[in-house]
Design a protein around this motif. Structure first.
Motif, PDB file in Angstrom:
ATOM      1  N   ARG A   1      -9.054  -7.864  18.801  1.00 15.63           N
ATOM      2  CA  ARG A   1      -8.553  -6.204  18.221  1.00 15.63           C
ATOM      3  C   ARG A   1      -8.371  -5.186  19.803  1.00 15.63           C
TER       4      ARG A   1
ATOM      5  N   LEU B   1      -2.426  -9.428  15.051  1.00 14.86           N
ATOM      6  CA  LEU B   1      -3.298  -9.933  13.858  1.00 14.86           C
ATOM      7  C   LEU B   1      -3.392 -11.159  13.546  1.00 14.86           C
TER       8      LEU B   1
ATOM      9  N   LEU C   1     -11.057  -8.846   8.700  1.00 15.20           N
ATOM     10  CA  LEU C   1     -10.374  -7.647   9.254  1.00 15.20           C
ATOM     11  C   LEU C   1      -9.952  -6.907   8.527  1.00 15.20           C
TER      12      LEU C   1
END
Length: 256
Positions: free
Chosen positions: A178, A184, A222
């Motif tokens: 990230r 993602l 996440l």
């Protein structure tokens, strides 16, 4: 002359750091597992007739074997300490960054148990299907002798596996990717495929099952930013597999 000691980490530095941490831990395991599956596929006999053993004995002398087992478990956790140490350079407490603290014990245990059920039951069905298709090696989850320390060591091994995998492959890797501004989808795919690849020595069914587990665990992290429920879930799954295999009648596991 002033030496600059506090230099901010660049994307290149973070990328190199991530590769080094993986190379010292589960990335290295993935390479060995890939070589192992190639060796099994090129050996005489089908994959289903070959064996993948976990938690094997190291010495015929019980106390020496116990010493080796405990040393292996302890040293296997050093990459976790390294990852947490490196994350300490970032703002905030690394344990909180990973969600590896004890702020929410009840919630973490409940979520972990739920994840274990979500992954474990379909996982058993997948292992059975893989065995029927002959795409897995015969799995021996525990190959230690029957001694007083066998079950405690198997439980410690389950905890060690869980902490190592979930902190490195989910918490640390997702955090760094990230920061490297990966998308993602790429983050989830990388974490999941890495998890599947270091299980390749067990066969292709294990690879697929662990990739699916990796997707679920990465998405959970996440969303919640907590790795502790993943450690709980993974520990429960491994304790069931290791200790169950060691204590229950062998014929119950013929389908593996």
């Amino acid at each position: 002359m002033t030496v600059e000691l506090d230099r901010p980490a660049t994307r290149r530095m973070l990328g190199t750091e991530t590769l080094l941490v993986l190379g010292l831990s589960l990335g290295q395991s993935a390479v060995y597992a890939t070589v192992s599956i190639v060796a099994k596929l090129t050996a005489d006999g089908p994959l289903s007739k070959q064996t993948a053993s976990l938690n094997t004995s190291v010495s015929p002398r019980p106390w020496l074997d116990l010493t080796y087992q405990l040393l292996g478990i302890g040293f296997a956790l050093l990459p976790v300490l390294l990852a947490v140490h490196l994350l300490a350079r970032d703002p905030g407490d690394p344990a909180r960054t990973l969600g590896l603290d004890a702020r929410r014990p009840g919630q973490d245990l409940a979520r972990g148990a739920g994840l274990a059920a979500l992954i474990g039951l379909p996982g058993l069905a997948l292992f059975w299907a893989a065995a029927q298709l002959g795409v897995n090696a015969t799995l021996v989850p525990a190959a230690l002798p029957e001694l007083w320390w066998t079950v405690p060591v198997l439980i410690l091994a389950a905890v060690q596996n869980s902490v190592l995998e979930e902190v490195i492959v989910v918490g640390y890797l997702v955090t760094r990717l990230r920061q490297l501004r990966w998308r993602l989808v790429a983050i989830v795919a990388t974490s999941a495929v890495l998890r599947g690849s270091y299980h390749l020595y067990q066969g292709f069914g294990a690879f697929v099952g662990n990739v699916v587990m990796g997707v679920v665990f990465s998405l959970f992290y996440l969303r919640t930013r907590r790795v502790m429920p993943l450690v709980v879930a993974h520990t429960l799954l491994d304790v069931f597999a290791f200790v169950g295999y060691a204590l229950l009648p062998r014929e119950w596991f013929d389908w593996l």
